[in-house]
Motif scaffolding. Structure first.
Motif, PDB file in Angstrom:
ATOM      1  N   ILE A  51       0.880  -1.189   0.082  1.00 29.67           N
ATOM      2  CA  ILE A  51      -0.030   0.097  -0.109  1.00 29.67           C
ATOM      3  C   ILE A  51       0.887   1.306   0.223  1.00 29.67           C
ATOM      4  N   THR A  52       2.093   1.250   0.532  1.00 24.76           N
ATOM      5  CA  THR A  52       2.927   2.250   0.666  1.00 24.76           C
ATOM      6  C   THR A  52       4.231   2.440  -0.415  1.00 24.76           C
ATOM      7  N   ASN A  53       4.028   1.335  -1.176  1.00 24.47           N
ATOM      8  CA  ASN A  53       5.190   0.997  -2.286  1.00 24.47           C
ATOM      9  C   ASN A  53       5.178   2.481  -2.783  1.00 24.47           C
ATOM     10  N   GLY A  54       6.661   2.955  -3.190  1.00 19.83           N
ATOM     11  CA  GLY A  54       7.019   4.017  -3.848  1.00 19.83           C
ATOM     12  C   GLY A  54       6.591   5.422  -3.247  1.00 19.83           C
ATOM     13  N   ILE A  55       5.972   5.411  -1.919  1.00 20.22           N
ATOM     14  CA  ILE A  55       5.596   6.652  -1.471  1.00 20.22           C
ATOM     15  C   ILE A  55       6.708   7.240  -0.896  1.00 20.22           C
ATOM     16  N   ASP A  56       7.112   8.677  -1.420  1.00 18.96           N
ATOM     17  CA  ASP A  56       8.307   9.240  -0.489  1.00 18.96           C
ATOM     18  C   ASP A  56       7.961   9.836   0.845  1.00 18.96           C
ATOM     19  N   MET A 134      -6.019 -15.399   9.963  1.00 18.38           N
ATOM     20  CA  MET A 134      -7.232 -14.903   8.876  1.00 18.38           C
ATOM     21  C   MET A 134      -6.597 -14.697   7.596  1.00 18.38           C
ATOM     22  N   TRP A 135      -5.415 -14.080   7.758  1.00 11.79           N
ATOM     23  CA  TRP A 135      -4.743 -13.837   6.445  1.00 11.79           C
ATOM     24  C   TRP A 135      -4.506 -14.998   5.541  1.00 11.79           C
ATOM     25  N   VAL A 136      -4.459 -16.222   6.076  1.00  8.76           N
ATOM     26  CA  VAL A 136      -4.338 -17.297   4.936  1.00  8.76           C
ATOM     27  C   VAL A 136      -5.365 -17.492   3.974  1.00  8.76           C
ATOM     28  N   SER A 137      -6.770 -17.189   4.432  1.00  2.56           N
ATOM     29  CA  SER A 137      -7.792 -16.876   3.363  1.00  2.56           C
ATOM     30  C   SER A 137      -7.363 -15.765   2.815  1.00  2.56           C
ATOM     31  N   ILE A 138      -7.387 -15.894   1.282  1.00  2.00           N
ATOM     32  CA  ILE A 138      -7.309 -14.832   0.559  1.00  2.00           C
ATOM     33  C   ILE A 138      -8.412 -13.738   0.628  1.00  2.00           C
ATOM     34  N   SER A 139      -9.599 -14.273   0.850  1.00  2.00           N
ATOM     35  CA  SER A 139     -10.822 -13.395   0.964  1.00  2.00           C
ATOM     36  C   SER A 139     -10.679 -12.183   2.361  1.00  2.00           C
ATOM     37  N   SER A 140     -10.051 -13.056   3.430  1.00  2.00           N
ATOM     38  CA  SER A 140      -9.947 -12.252   4.520  1.00  2.00           C
ATOM     39  C   SER A 140      -8.572 -11.312   4.305  1.00  2.00           C
ATOM     40  N   TYR A 141      -7.797 -11.785   3.503  1.00  4.90           N
ATOM     41  CA  TYR A 141      -6.578 -10.873   3.604  1.00  4.90           C
ATOM     42  C   TYR A 141      -6.994  -9.433   2.626  1.00  4.90           C
ATOM     43  N   GLN A 146      -7.871  -3.819   2.536  1.00  2.00           N
ATOM     44  CA  GLN A 146      -8.753  -2.570   2.481  1.00  2.00           C
ATOM     45  C   GLN A 146      -8.617  -1.737   4.032  1.00  2.00           C
ATOM     46  N   ASN A 147      -8.722  -2.431   5.004  1.00  3.06           N
ATOM     47  CA  ASN A 147      -8.843  -1.885   6.331  1.00  3.06           C
ATOM     48  C   ASN A 147      -7.469  -0.916   6.467  1.00  3.06           C
ATOM     49  N   ILE A 148      -6.257  -1.720   5.915  1.00  6.09           N
ATOM     50  CA  ILE A 148      -4.946  -0.929   6.155  1.00  6.09           C
ATOM     51  C   ILE A 148      -4.979   0.538   5.307  1.00  6.09           C
ATOM     52  N   ALA A 149      -5.461   0.152   3.977  1.00  6.39           N
ATOM     53  CA  ALA A 149      -5.584   1.256   3.299  1.00  6.39           C
ATOM     54  C   ALA A 149      -6.200   2.565   3.607  1.00  6.39           C
ATOM     55  N   ALA A 150      -7.434   2.193   4.216  1.00 11.73           N
ATOM     56  CA  ALA A 150      -8.603   3.349   4.958  1.00 11.73           C
ATOM     57  C   ALA A 150      -7.688   3.860   6.156  1.00 11.73           C
ATOM     58  N   GLY A 151      -6.912   2.909   6.859  1.00 17.14           N
ATOM     59  CA  GLY A 151      -6.324   3.592   8.026  1.00 17.14           C
ATOM     60  C   GLY A 151      -5.400   4.293   7.742  1.00 17.14           C
ATOM     61  N   LEU A 171      -5.195  -4.761  -4.818  1.00 22.44           N
ATOM     62  CA  LEU A 171      -6.400  -5.657  -4.585  1.00 22.44           C
ATOM     63  C   LEU A 171      -6.936  -6.403  -5.802  1.00 22.44           C
ATOM     64  N   LYS A 172      -6.367  -5.812  -6.990  1.00 21.17           N
ATOM     65  CA  LYS A 172      -6.756  -6.275  -8.329  1.00 21.17           C
ATOM     66  C   LYS A 172      -5.935  -7.682  -8.521  1.00 21.17           C
ATOM     67  N   LYS A 173      -4.779  -7.567  -8.329  1.00 20.08           N
ATOM     68  CA  LYS A 173      -3.879  -8.501  -8.315  1.00 20.08           C
ATOM     69  C   LYS A 173      -4.371  -9.943  -7.369  1.00 20.08           C
ATOM     70  N   LEU A 174      -4.796  -9.502  -6.055  1.00 22.34           N
ATOM     71  CA  LEU A 174      -5.414 -10.342  -5.171  1.00 22.34           C
ATOM     72  C   LEU A 174      -6.767 -11.031  -5.729  1.00 22.34           C
ATOM     73  N   GLU A 175      -7.575 -10.251  -6.194  1.00 25.57           N
ATOM     74  CA  GLU A 175      -9.018 -10.667  -6.725  1.00 25.57           C
ATOM     75  C   GLU A 175      -8.916 -11.529  -7.996  1.00 25.57           C
ATOM     76  N   ASN A 176      -7.840 -11.553  -8.620  1.00 28.31           N
ATOM     77  CA  ASN A 176      -7.535 -12.271  -9.980  1.00 28.31           C
ATOM     78  C   ASN A 176      -6.860 -13.520  -9.483  1.00 28.31           C
ATOM     79  N   LEU A 177      -6.125 -13.513  -8.439  1.00 30.54           N
ATOM     80  CA  LEU A 177      -5.449 -14.742  -7.859  1.00 30.54           C
ATOM     81  C   LEU A 177      -6.607 -15.648  -7.188  1.00 30.54           C
ATOM     82  N   ARG A 178      -7.573 -14.871  -6.523  1.00 32.24           N
ATOM     83  CA  ARG A 178      -8.365 -15.459  -5.701  1.00 32.24           C
ATOM     84  C   ARG A 178      -9.470 -16.383  -6.703  1.00 32.24           C
TER      85      ARG A 178
END
Length: 297
Positions: A51-56, A134-141, A146-151, A171-178
């Protein structure tokens, strides 16, 4: 002659300095981060760095380290508290994974804590205790991301738009993998598995797998001879074909059970440890998909 030599020397020195400057060998003062994020352990760290990748100006650190694994009985160090005291945000898994949180909030009452497990459906064991993996489930992940991005956007308004853009990409990558994982795993004829840690109930629910038995509920424990024998008998009577150990922990018990029962042993990764690669979770789940395709066909 001396003047000519001096000029040559000065010219060479200037050239060396210029080359050093261009190649980066001149020491520069590191830019002080404007927003410091601390994560409790590796899975949450990988979410945050995507979520923070590349942000100075945004710095993300992993408190427990990339090879600690799940925070079972993790003991806070004085260095942890010192690092947390300078953090602007502490991101945790939640659901009881960080059993030390009372100590953190008591000593650092002004620290902003972001619980990534909000709105993630819980799974409890027979005693009513919540399973925090819970993170081991891709849907929970996905919900956690989403929670971390909003926070992050709420805590650091300056970079809110960038956080949202990065999370949308991830999220798009995760949804495609799911989608691909369900396409690959849903038709498999065998659904029964044996695991060696309480890390997989969320994953099993996601992909409609039946965990017949969890041999070692705690990863640092070893099953007794009686427990090994019971597991072997169970596998023989139930027809379970696959035993799944985890790459993070000792696999000797899994090997014994597989050899004595006739089942095959495989490795299933809960992505609790890994490399400092933004694609680490995606890669681990991709490998799990391939492993299950071989094991349950």
């Amino acid at each position: 002659m001396k003047q000519i030599f001096s000029k040559i020397t000065a010219g060479l020195l200037a050239a060396v300095l210029l080359l050093c400057t261009l190649s980066g060998c001149v020491r520069r003062t590191a830019e002080k981060p404007s927003f410091r994020v601390m994560t409790s352990f590796y899975p949450v760290y990988i979410m945050a760095v995507n979520i923070t990748n590349g942000i100075d100006g945004v710095q993300v650190s992993d408190m427990a380290g990339q090879q600690t694994g799940c925070l079972h009985d993790y003991q806070l160090q004085s260095s942890d508290m010192q690092a947390l005291s300078s953090a602007d945000l502490f991101i945790i898994n939640g659901a009881g994974m960080e059993s030390f949180m009372t100590k953190v909030t008591d000593q650092l009452p002004k620290l902003t804590v972001l619980d990534s497990s909000t709105n993630v459906p819980r799974i409890t064991d027979e005693t009513g205790e919540v399973n925090p993996h819970m993170w081991v489930s891709i849907s929970s992940y996905i919900i956690q991301v989403q929670n971390i991005a909003a926070g992050l956007a709420k805590a650091d308004h300056t970079h809110a738009v960038q956080y949202q853009k990065n999370s949308d990409v991830y999220l798009k990558k995760l949804e495609n993998l799911r989608t691909r994982m369900h396409t690959a795993l849903d038709p498999l004829p065998n659904r029964n598995i044996i695991t060696f840690h309480e890390a997989f109930p969320y994953f099993a629910k996601e992909f409609d797998l039946n965990i017949v038995q969890t041999v070692q509920r705690e990863p640092d424990s070893q099953p007794s001879a009686k427990e090994l024998a019971e597991s072997i008998r169970l596998i023989r009577s139930s027809g379970v074909k696959a035993v799944f150990a985890e790459p993070q922990y000792e696999q000797s018990a899994a090997k014994i059970i597989a050899q004595e029962s006739g089942a095959s042993m495989y490795s299933l990764d809960p992505a609790a440890t890994g490399s400092n690669d933004v694609n680490a979770y995606l890669d681990a789940m991709e490998k799990n998909m391939q492993t299950l395709q071989r094991a349950l066909r």
